[in-house]
Design a protein around this motif. Sequence first.
Motif: not given
Length: 409
Positions: A160-161, A40-41, A44, A47, A38, A205-206
């Motif tokens: 992302v979300a 998330s790195d 987020s 972030d 995904d 997400p992803g």
Amino acid sequence: MSDRPALARCTSLPPEEFAERVWSREPSLSPAVELPRDFSDLLSLADVDALLSEQGLRTPFLRLAKDGQVVPERRWTSGGGVGATVGDQVRDERVAELFADGATVVLQALHRTHAPLARFAAALSGDLGHPVQVNAYVTPAQNQGFSSHYDLHDVFVLQVAGEKRWRLHPPVVTDPLRDDPWTDHRDAVERAAAAEPYLETVLRPGDALYVPRGWLHAATALGEVSAHLTVGVHVRTRAWLVEALTALVLDDPRLRQTLPLGVDVTAADDLAPHLAATVAALTERLPVVRADDVARRLTGAVLTGNRPAPLAPLAQAAAVASVGAGTVVRARVGLRTVLRDAGEGLRLVLPDRSIDWPDRVRASLQVLLGGDDVVVGELPDLAGDDAVQLVRRLLREGVVVPVPPAGPR
């Protein structure tokens, strides 16, 4: 073409298939289960909060939009306070209020302000051969930030979300250029967007979605806050080559000649002989322009088209001072360079300068620019202090960076 790891995060298709069948032609959806991991790195929601509240963010690195309209900056910016002589810093409490009221947060140019995305954008630009920028769109539940429109660049959408519903329609303008924004075709866009979509999908997400320039798109957040990255690819076109060709032939006196006094360029009869003379000059000059001449003309724009991966100034300075035979370095990701013959030596062309070298360092330079980890004492054709001095100069110029020692296993 198979080793393109940044591109592999954006599409589940093999690079060859993506290049031949999809690139600049049609949208492509890649479910999360078909991608390496995904996103998330890269970014987020935590972030996002940190960027909005702790980083001293200023315009134009942030926009807010609601009901298809941009929220005026004066509603969410103010001075930076004592000791900060700026007047456009983000007021986090105003952003919170507007977001709660349904405004979409648009974080612009994250490839300049958020280190993970700076590294990713540099790598993806290298994979694609085209400049890349990254924005993030954070939308409250059940809200739409912008109405249906098209972009003048290709886009990878990385969810992302949350969830967001996307509706895509075919272009009303094929392969639009920089001077052909969607607002010049607003009525056609609205009519096309009212028709049955070419693709309607919910990104989770992803998931990743590729949208070529010109394709109409609109997105609506569903039952919770939604965040996605828009990776904009500013594609190089043949029109760009036309501009370079034009610049290369403008030394021809026939093309520099002033038009006659009193000429009426709005009248076809007046214009015709001058247009014919211009076409004749171009017809004669263009076929003899060499590809090498065009490549040199484009070098500056290519080298400055994307910001390379972040460099740590203090660690870099320490590496310059301590470099030795056992030092390990690698080429700085995303830094575009050109190595050319120059008389009896070599010229390394960088985005803002060039460095001349003797030919005896050719093999070592090629290894150092290749992208792999390199031990200074193992460089080909150089030994001892010569190898150290070469790497020290490249570290000082920001061409290579030190590789930290591997930790204990």
